[in-house]
Scaffold this active site. Structure first.
Site, mmCIF file in Angstrom:
data_model
loop_
_atom_site.group_PDB
_atom_site.id
_atom_site.type_symbol
_atom_site.label_atom_id
_atom_site.label_comp_id
_atom_site.label_asym_id
_atom_site.label_seq_id
_atom_site.Cartn_x
_atom_site.Cartn_y
_atom_site.Cartn_z
ATOM 1 N N CYS A 1 0.823 -1.199 0.000
ATOM 2 C CA CYS A 1 0.000 0.000 0.000
ATOM 3 C C CYS A 1 0.861 1.254 0.000
ATOM 4 O O CYS A 1 0.407 2.325 -0.384
ATOM 5 C CB CYS A 1 -0.905 -0.015 1.233
ATOM 6 S SG CYS A 1 -2.286 1.140 1.167
ATOM 7 N N GLY B 1 -6.030 -1.261 8.221
ATOM 8 C CA GLY B 1 -4.985 -1.519 7.237
ATOM 9 C C GLY B 1 -5.098 -0.567 6.065
ATOM 10 O O GLY B 1 -5.714 0.500 6.160
ATOM 11 N N CYS B 2 -4.524 -0.944 4.943
ATOM 12 C CA CYS B 2 -4.554 -0.105 3.746
ATOM 13 C C CYS B 2 -5.983 0.294 3.402
ATOM 14 O O CYS B 2 -6.874 -0.555 3.300
ATOM 15 C CB CYS B 2 -3.928 -0.854 2.576
ATOM 16 S SG CYS B 2 -3.937 0.070 1.027
ATOM 17 N N PHE B 3 -6.213 1.590 3.230
ATOM 18 C CA PHE B 3 -7.589 2.049 3.023
ATOM 19 C C PHE B 3 -8.160 1.690 1.657
ATOM 20 O O PHE B 3 -9.358 1.816 1.431
ATOM 21 C CB PHE B 3 -7.759 3.544 3.301
ATOM 22 C CG PHE B 3 -6.715 4.473 2.726
ATOM 23 C CD1 PHE B 3 -5.985 4.176 1.587
ATOM 24 C CD2 PHE B 3 -6.456 5.692 3.353
ATOM 25 C CE1 PHE B 3 -5.046 5.047 1.062
ATOM 26 C CE2 PHE B 3 -5.514 6.585 2.841
ATOM 27 C CZ PHE B 3 -4.811 6.261 1.691
ATOM 28 N N TRP B 4 -7.344 1.217 0.738
ATOM 29 C CA TRP B 4 -7.865 0.874 -0.581
ATOM 30 C C TRP B 4 -8.932 -0.218 -0.491
ATOM 31 O O TRP B 4 -9.999 -0.107 -1.092
ATOM 32 C CB TRP B 4 -6.739 0.429 -1.504
ATOM 33 C CG TRP B 4 -5.749 1.503 -1.834
ATOM 34 C CD1 TRP B 4 -5.926 2.847 -1.711
ATOM 35 C CD2 TRP B 4 -4.427 1.308 -2.344
ATOM 36 N NE1 TRP B 4 -4.793 3.508 -2.119
ATOM 37 C CE2 TRP B 4 -3.852 2.596 -2.505
ATOM 38 C CE3 TRP B 4 -3.667 0.192 -2.664
ATOM 39 C CZ2 TRP B 4 -2.554 2.778 -2.992
ATOM 40 C CZ3 TRP B 4 -2.373 0.371 -3.151
ATOM 41 C CH2 TRP B 4 -1.824 1.652 -3.320
#
Length: 219
Positions: free
Chosen positions: A18, A52-55
């Site tokens: 990320c 975690g990764c906002f994607w």
């Protein structure tokens, strides 16, 4: 052969993440900056989580019935209007977060919390898979004492479930501020389906989320 495949997979993960700098031309479909966020509609509620990764988290929350908008951004830190690069240093105190605008008559806060836990491994401390750092921590930012109690109840439900082998490390933290991320991060999952990180890390998380939240998703 199995060991070789595992080694290749680990190498691929080490080359992505990320935190990678993307070169994709992401359509600016959301005109967003630190001064602008979706206006809360009458009867609507808002929640802010980090997992975690906002994607992937943004994509997951966007799939839920009753959610009008999910926005990627930063919460839980001391620096006003942080950038992606600043948050990535782990020095600002922020987590990569997602702010959710939803209709409580369609989806309750409790179901939203269950969806949040369905979308990431809440037993990993300050990381999610290949992404390591406090900005990848698991957090729910509550706005009222009632929300705090419901977050704590959701954590107990998750600990009592058979979804994880370890104990949930999700923090329940008072909400203070949310800063939307840069435009190219918004709906990144949908705009970059061939990105290596999206394919290897985000897609499996989203598919697991869909399985657990069956019946609660938009058509």
């Amino acid at each position: 052969m199995k060991l070789l495949v595992q080694l290749i997979f680990l190498v691929l993960l080490s080359l992505t993440g990320c935190r990678q700098r993307t070169t994709e031309k992401t359509p600016a479909v959301i005109d967003i900056n630190p001064a602008r966020l979706p206006v809360l509609k009458t009867g609507e509620a808002v929640a802010t989580v980090a997992g975690g990764c906002f994607w992937a988290v943004q994509e997951e929350m966007s799939l839920l019935k009753g959610v009008r908008k999910a926005v990627s951004g930063y919460a839980g830190g001391d620096l006003a209007y942080p950038t992606y690069e600043q948050v990535g240093t782990d020095q600002t105190g922020h987590a990569e977060a997602v702010q959710i605008y939803y209709d409580p008559n369609v989806i309750s806060y409790d179901v939203l919390l269950d969806a949040f836990f369905a979308g990431h491994d809440a037993t990993q401390l300050n990381r999610q898979g290949p992404d390591i750092g406090t900005h990848y921590r698991s957090v729910v930012f509550y706005r009222t004492p009632n929300e705090k109690a419901r977050v704590e109840a959701a954590i107990r439900r998750e600990n009592a479930s058979e979804h994880h082998q370890g104990r949930v490390v999700t923090q329940a933290v008072p909400f203070s501020a949310f800063y939307p991320a840069e435009v190219y991060h918004q709906d990144y999952y949908r705009h970059n389906p061939y990105n290596l990180y999206i394919h290897l890390v985000s897609e499996p998380k989203v598919e697991t989320f869909k399985d657990r939240m069956e019946g609660k998703l938009t058509e």
